[in-house]
Design a protein around this motif. Structure first.
Motif, PDB file in Angstrom:
ATOM      1  N   PHE A  36       0.700  -1.145   0.089  1.00 31.03           N
ATOM      2  CA  PHE A  36       0.152  -0.088  -0.108  1.00 31.03           C
ATOM      3  C   PHE A  36       0.612   1.133   0.015  1.00 31.03           C
ATOM      4  N   GLU A  37       1.874   1.371   0.759  1.00 31.85           N
ATOM      5  CA  GLU A  37       2.840   2.384   0.925  1.00 31.85           C
ATOM      6  C   GLU A  37       3.422   2.718  -0.620  1.00 31.85           C
ATOM      7  N   LYS A  38       3.856   1.802  -1.290  1.00 29.52           N
ATOM      8  CA  LYS A  38       4.413   1.650  -2.758  1.00 29.52           C
ATOM      9  C   LYS A  38       3.445   2.462  -3.513  1.00 29.52           C
ATOM     10  N   ALA A  39       2.248   1.604  -3.439  1.00 23.24           N
ATOM     11  CA  ALA A  39       1.097   1.938  -4.422  1.00 23.24           C
ATOM     12  C   ALA A  39       0.768   3.722  -4.097  1.00 23.24           C
ATOM     13  N   HIS A  40       0.623   4.047  -2.946  1.00 18.56           N
ATOM     14  CA  HIS A  40       0.279   5.470  -2.595  1.00 18.56           C
ATOM     15  C   HIS A  40       1.413   6.268  -2.879  1.00 18.56           C
ATOM     16  N   ALA A  41       2.720   6.043  -2.992  1.00 14.59           N
ATOM     17  CA  ALA A  41       3.844   6.771  -3.396  1.00 14.59           C
ATOM     18  C   ALA A  41       3.884   6.859  -4.620  1.00 14.59           C
ATOM     19  N   PRO A  59      13.540   1.650  -5.277  1.00 11.71           N
ATOM     20  CA  PRO A  59      14.333   1.638  -6.479  1.00 11.71           C
ATOM     21  C   PRO A  59      13.307   2.380  -7.361  1.00 11.71           C
ATOM     22  N   ASP A  60      12.143   1.906  -7.673  1.00 15.67           N
ATOM     23  CA  ASP A  60      11.332   2.499  -8.603  1.00 15.67           C
ATOM     24  C   ASP A  60      11.040   3.642  -8.411  1.00 15.67           C
ATOM     25  N   ALA A  61      10.675   4.271  -6.983  1.00 15.03           N
ATOM     26  CA  ALA A  61      10.564   5.630  -6.950  1.00 15.03           C
ATOM     27  C   ALA A  61      11.465   6.599  -7.005  1.00 15.03           C
ATOM     28  N   TRP A 121      12.317  10.163  -9.203  1.00 16.92           N
ATOM     29  CA  TRP A 121      12.974  11.245  -8.664  1.00 16.92           C
ATOM     30  C   TRP A 121      14.204  11.716  -9.548  1.00 16.92           C
ATOM     31  N   ALA A 122      15.139  10.761  -9.799  1.00 19.32           N
ATOM     32  CA  ALA A 122      16.461  10.957 -10.258  1.00 19.32           C
ATOM     33  C   ALA A 122      16.270  11.718 -11.658  1.00 19.32           C
ATOM     34  N   GLU A 123      15.126  10.997 -12.545  1.00 20.04           N
ATOM     35  CA  GLU A 123      14.902  11.640 -13.832  1.00 20.04           C
ATOM     36  C   GLU A 123      14.457  13.299 -13.595  1.00 20.04           C
TER      37      GLU A 123
END
Length: 624
Positions: free
Chosen positions: A300-305, A534-536, A540-542
């Protein structure tokens, strides 16, 4: 003896179907046989299979599942397995796991669960300690692991290979060969499986689940048939899941939460789509279109972010509408938590924004989700409330392996954020003077296998199980978990700190966070280790001129540290002075199950991580 608060039960005004509880099945095997009789041609399972165009989902009826389960069960009997003998499953979450487990149940045997990530030495211990006779191995990787420890597991007479070829190994047979063996056995004795089922009593052993301990050997939790049938009946009695629901099940079935969600359909009759590939969850939800799903908070945290970052990247009108929908939805969520509904301008505004934004968010999860169930760790209540604002309630629950998973759960009709809800009917709860949660009920374990000392330490003379969790009950009987008793620590200044609560807060604030590990026992301030998703962080890096750089380069950059510092400052603004994080280090990689830093249910192995990164943590205090 530990003194405690008065015993709390399910609220008296909650509608509970007592007839379901009173009439629960004799065993899991009886439950399955009864379900087949009641729902024969209706769908029982869905699973993905390879096809010419990639994958397709196949539906299996209860009648079809019954045929396979009986063949597997008879095959197990033909291998010489007696009632209550142990049969292990070393596999990830898949349709065949469910079939193997049900086959073990109808054979009158008991399932021992093994995570596919369990190291060979621990596999050998589990199989030896449980006196397992037969093992289902998912693939050749699991088979090789078993072969490597074969001298240590002389009691294992046969291995059933689900995928792959045993290459003429007389120790191993394929799942198809086991089913053929079962068919031949049933030709000679057609009533063999029913005779095994008829002989099972509620006090027979059904499962041994070994807890993934952070130190020492895992402990085998003995769960009887009565515990599982109680769980099914108790959830059915509070009427939150219905026969026409469709469950998406990806959780590890070797974990008690996943195993529990595999038992509920036997009681209630809904269909379960099974696929344990975490990287396929989002894709599969769009195809399967489930009405509910259980998950660990990290999902849920990953989906929310991810949704929040996508909207920020969009900018303009879309971002404004998203913020407005989130804000309005939160107002509506607060009202519904109080048992009220929006009216007037708020109701009209919410309806418009829900149509423009909420429906699109729900479509990402298949468009039919009535609710989610969250368990195995604390869920950030801001994350939970956001999902509710988008029209997908998360019913947070609580339980242990030692209590057959579900002991408390928020109802869809009565819930309170930041709590794990009310106890299931039949469960008694007390809070000890030191804040520890004590529970007694039909779902409690019989004890730890071959470990009477640990059993006596956990279950007191009155039959209350000491959970090791600290919590409090509010005026309506909702339970709030503060932290693990063993995780609470005291700073050198004598102040108590609950690390889990702080970690959950941070993950709700920082959309790039994967883990925060709070440290500071006997230290003069609190510090932390941080890992980033890593996905998030790639997104951000881009957006910050670092596209194409490696994960390590990005997370160790000054710009990234400055970004994380901003979120740490926000966190500190919500904490007591002695809880604030004074120093932190961003790790060059995320924590993982494979490296032994997380459990298979994605819970932090705090002691393992603290020991592994001790030099980094110690450096926070050098010269202080």
């Amino acid at each position: 003896m530990t003194t405690a608060s008065p015993t709390i039960h399910t609220p008296a005004d909650e509608p509970v179907d007592q007839a379901v509880l009173d009439g629960r099945a004799q065993s899991v095997a009886h439950l399955f046989r009864d379900r087949v009789a009641a729902s024969g041609p209706k769908p029982a399972f869905m699973h993905a299979v390879a096809s010419g165009s990639g994958e397709e989902w196949v539906t299996v009826s209860w009648d079809e599942a019954d045929t396979v389960v009986r063949e597997v069960g008879a095959g197990i009997v033909a291998l010489g397995v007696e009632p209550e003998d142990r049969v292990a499953i070393a596999s990830g979450t898949r349709y065949e796991w469910a079939i193997a487990d049900l086959g073990i149940m109808v054979a009158g045997a008991a399932t021992t669960t093994i995570y596919p990530t369990t190291i060979a030495d621990d596999v050998a211990f589990i199989l030896s300690d449980s006196a397992t006779k037969v093992v289902f191995a998912e693939n050749e990787e699991q088979l090789e692991k078993l072969r490597s420890v074969r001298p240590q597991i002389p009691g294992v007479s046969r291995v059933v290979l689900v995928d792959g070829s045993p290459d003429g190994d007389d120790w191993t047979l394929t799942l198809d060969e086991l089913r053929q063996l079962g068919r031949e056995y049933l030709e000679g004795d057609p009533g063999a499986v029913d005779a095994r089922i008829d002989a099972i009593t509620p006090d027979r052993l059904a499962t041994i689940i070994y807890t993934s301990g952070t130190t020492g050997r895992p402990k085998g939790v003995r769960l009887l048939h009565s515990a599982w049938t109680y769980e099914g009946a108790a959830v059915a009695a509070i009427d939150i899941i219905h026969e026409d629901d469709l469950q998406y099940l990806w959780l590890p079935l070797a974990h008690v939460f996943g195993k529990n969600l595999l038992t509920l359909p036997l009681q209630i009759g809904f269909c379960t789509a099974i696929d344990g590939r975490i990287d396929k969850i989002v894709d599969n939800l769009a195809v399967v279109k489930p009405t509910f799903m259980g998950a660990a908070p990290r999902i849920f945290e990953k989906a929310h972010a991810r949704v929040h970052m996508m909207m920020e990247a969009e900018g303009g009108l879309k971002a404004k509408l998203f913020k407005a929908a989130s804000s309005t939805g939160r107002e509506v969520s607060i009202l519904r938590e109080q048992g009220k509904e929006p009216s007037g301008m708020l109701a009209r505004k919410h309806a418009v924004l829900d149509k423009l934004v909420g429906t699109k968010i729900r479509d990402r999860f298949g468009g039919r989700v009535r609710f989610f169930i969250s368990g195995s760790a604390a869920l950030n209540q801001d994350v939970a409330r956001w999902f509710d604002a988008m029209g997908m309630l998360i019913a947070e629950g609580y339980g242990l392996t030692e209590t057959s998973a579900a002991s408390f759960v928020n109802r869809t009709r009565a819930y309170r954020y930041g709590t794990v809800g009310w106890p299931l009917p039949g469960i008694e709860v007390k809070i000890a003077d030191d804040g520890e949660i004590l529970m007694r009920g039909p779902g409690n374990m019989q004890g730890y296998h071959n470990n009477p000392e640990a059993t006596d330490e956990t279950i007191d003379a009155e039959g209350f199980l000491h959970t090791g969790d600290i919590g409090e009950l509010d005026e309506r009987g909702f339970l709030k978990i503060t932290d693990r008793k063993k995780d609470l620590f005291k700073t050198s200044g004598g102040k108590y700190v609950a690390p889990g609560a702080i970690e959950s807060m941070f993950k709700g604030l920082c959309p790039y966070a994967s883990q925060l590990i709070v440290h500071g026992a006997d230290r003069n301030f609190v510090s932390a280790l941080v890992t980033l998703d890593p996905d998030a962080i790639a997104g951000w890096a881009e957006a910050n001129g670092m596209a194409g750089r490696s994960y390590t380069e990005v997370v160790t950059s000054d710009a990234c540290r400055e970004m994380v510092q901003g979120y740490v400052d926000q966190l500190n603004g919500q904490l007591n002075r002695w809880e604030t994080i004074k120093k932190f280090t961003i790790l060059e990689h995320d924590l993982s199950v494979e490296d032994g830093e997380l459990t298979p249910s994605l819970k932090l192995k705090r002691k393992v991580v603290a020991e592994k990164y001790k030099p980094l943590l110690d450096a926070h205090y050098s010269g202080s």
